[in-house]
Structures are given as structure tokens and as C-alpha cells.
Design a protein around this motif. Structure first.
Motif, short mmCIF file in Angstrom:
data_model
loop_
_atom_site.label_atom_id
_atom_site.label_comp_id
_atom_site.label_asym_id
_atom_site.label_seq_id
_atom_site.Cartn_x
_atom_site.Cartn_y
_atom_site.Cartn_z
N PRO A 121 -14.82 -46.82 4.99
CA PRO A 121 -13.66 -46.95 4.10
C PRO A 121 -13.65 -45.87 3.02
CG PRO A 121 -14.62 -49.10 4.53
CD PRO A 121 -15.55 -48.09 5.14
N GLY A 122 -12.50 -45.22 2.86
CA GLY A 122 -12.35 -44.17 1.85
C GLY A 122 -12.71 -42.78 2.33
N ALA A 123 -13.28 -42.65 3.53
CA ALA A 123 -13.69 -41.33 4.05
C ALA A 123 -12.47 -40.56 4.56
CB ALA A 123 -14.72 -41.48 5.15
N PHE A 124 -12.58 -39.24 4.56
CA PHE A 124 -11.47 -38.37 4.95
C PHE A 124 -12.01 -37.09 5.56
CE2 PHE A 124 -12.62 -37.54 0.52
CZ PHE A 124 -12.88 -36.19 0.56
N ILE A 187 -3.29 -27.09 12.64
CA ILE A 187 -4.01 -27.60 11.47
C ILE A 187 -3.80 -29.11 11.41
CG2 ILE A 187 -4.02 -27.60 8.94
CD1 ILE A 187 -3.33 -24.64 9.04
N HIS A 188 -4.85 -29.83 11.07
CA HIS A 188 -4.76 -31.29 11.04
C HIS A 188 -5.72 -31.84 9.99
CE1 HIS A 188 -7.81 -30.09 13.96
NE2 HIS A 188 -8.43 -31.24 13.73
N GLU A 189 -5.54 -33.11 9.65
CA GLU A 189 -6.44 -33.77 8.71
C GLU A 189 -6.50 -35.25 9.03
OE1 GLU A 189 -5.29 -34.12 4.58
OE2 GLU A 189 -3.16 -33.90 5.10
N VAL A 190 -7.54 -35.90 8.50
CA VAL A 190 -7.70 -37.35 8.61
C VAL A 190 -7.57 -37.94 7.21
CG1 VAL A 190 -9.23 -39.25 9.25
CG2 VAL A 190 -9.19 -37.16 10.63
N LEU A 191 -6.63 -38.84 7.04
CA LEU A 191 -6.41 -39.46 5.74
C LEU A 191 -7.40 -40.58 5.49
CD1 LEU A 191 -2.50 -39.74 5.80
CD2 LEU A 191 -3.93 -37.83 4.99
N LYS A 192 -7.57 -40.95 4.23
CA LYS A 192 -8.45 -42.05 3.86
C LYS A 192 -7.97 -43.35 4.49
CE LYS A 192 -9.81 -40.23 -0.69
NZ LYS A 192 -9.80 -40.50 -2.15
#
Length: 218
Positions: A121-124, A187-192
Motif C-alpha cells: 500500500p502506498g508504493a509507486f 512512457i508509463h507509471e504505476v500509481l499509488k
């Protein structure tokens, strides 16, 4: 691991075909139900029961440039091995997909590597590319999600961006969903997220070397 786990074969994974034409046209594809619920649950439970020492803090970069930076990414990973029956079954299945991609798109993909990823939880994971043109063997990225009963309020979405920074897709990490995209394009990301989030992230690679390195820094 149960007796059934130990006997699991790659053929036990019944997969939904990916849209090869869409992948070729837009460079990425999302398959909502790549594996049946029962196989997803088995992988999810396997990841959950792994001991803490089976995981390592994820890093960024490759080879001599590899480093951990929790300001960039905060997930923990476990590389899949052919020595573990359930992990080997997944690897074998994805190798069958590699053969299909080569047959239909003539991509020349040589091998596949992947790891389990656990986002507490909370990781990104901040915005990034998985490969840079001319500096990596990674051609296609795959992300397969294991999380049952996942909802928008749980967060943890994968966001995929276009070449002008626009959001192309916001992907909920629901069990059974597979995302495939060109490693050096998107380009990509992982949200919290608010819950423990599990996935299997992998890369199809070319059989090439740069500067004498089989898998050069990316």
C-alpha cells in the motif's frame, strides 16, 4: 505449495488470444481476460504466501548502472525460475506467446524474462521507459495482473502515455488482465494503491549484443 501446484503444466493455462493486428497497429494491446479466474487465483495465492526473503527491493538500470531508488520505484520483485513448477508453467506459456508473435509479426524475439512484483500500500513507480532505442535488447513489455476484486478506489493503476505526454490508457490492475507494449516507445507509471498489489512483469528480448553485453544497460 499444494500437490496440484506441483503438477501444474503450462497446458493448464487456457489463454485468451491477444489482438495481434491491434498490437501491430498501435504498439500496445490490453487483454481483459488473458487467463481464467482459477489460474489467476492460483498465481495470486502463490505470490501471497512467498516468504519475505523471497523478495528483493526493485531497482532501476542494468548491470553496472543498477541501483535502488525508492524515490523512483518502491515495489519488491522476485525473478521467475524454471525450477519452480508454477513459475515454470507461466514461463512456458509466455514462451508459446513469443513463438506466436514471431510467427505472425516476424519480430525475431529470442527469449523472455519476468518477475513477480509486489507493491505494498502506498508504493509507486514514477514515469519511465523500459528500454532506450539502440541501448537495450528489450522489445516488448508484458504486465499480467493477479489481483482479485480490484476497484477504482483501490488505486494502483498503470498509466500509459503517448509521445506528446497525453494519457493513452489508465489500466486497472484486475486479475486476468494482460498488457503488452513496445518497451522503447511508451512512457508509463504505476500509481499509488491502497492494497497489496501483485503482478508479473516481463520482457521479450532480441538475441543481440551491444558492446559485448548480451543484455546491455537500459
Amino acid at each position: 505449495m499444494t500437490q496440484h501446484d506441483a503438477q501444474l503444466e503450462a497446458d493448464d493455462f487456457a489463454t485468451e488470444a491477444i489482438d495481434i493486428d491491434r498490437l501491430a497497429a498501435q504498439g500496445y494491446v490490453i487483454v481483459s481476460n488473458f487467463l481464467p479466474r482459477s489460474q489467476c487465483l492460483e498465481l495470486f495465492q502463490y505470490a501471497q504466501q512467498l516468504p519475505q526473503q523471497a523478495w528483493q527491493q526493485a531497482g532501476i538500470g542494468r548491470a553496472d548502472n543498477y541501483t535502488t531508488n525508492t524515490e523512483v520505484r518502491q515495489d519488491k520483485i522476485r525473478w521467475l525460475s524454471a525450477q519452480q513448477p508454477l513459475e515454470n508453467a507461466y514461463l512456458t506459456m509466455m514462451d508459446q506467446l513469443r513463438a506466436q508473435l514471431n510467427r505472425e509479426l516476424f519480430m525475431g524475439l529470442f527469449d523472455y524474462e519476468c518477475h513477480l512484483a509486489h507493491y505494498p500500500p502506498g508504493a509507486f513507480y514514477r514515469k519511465h521507459l523500459d528500454a532506450f532505442k539502440g541501448r537495450s535488447n528489450r522489445i516488448l513489455t508484458t504486465v499480467f495482473y493477479l489481483n482479485p476484486e480490484w476497484h477504482d478506489a483501490d488505486g494502483g493503476q498503470l498509466v500509459i502515455y503517448g509521445d506528446e505526454g497525453q494519457v493513452l490508457e489508465t489500466v486497472l490492475p484486475e486479475a486476468g488482465k494482460l498488457v503488452v507494449f513496445l518497451s522503447d516507445v511508451f512512457i508509463h507509471e504505476v500509481l499509488k494503491g491502497t492494497r497489496d498489489r501483485f503482478s508479473i512483469t516481463g520482457w521479450y528480448r532480441l538475441n543481440a549484443s551491444i558492446g559485448g553485453l548480451v543484455d546491455p544497460t537500459s
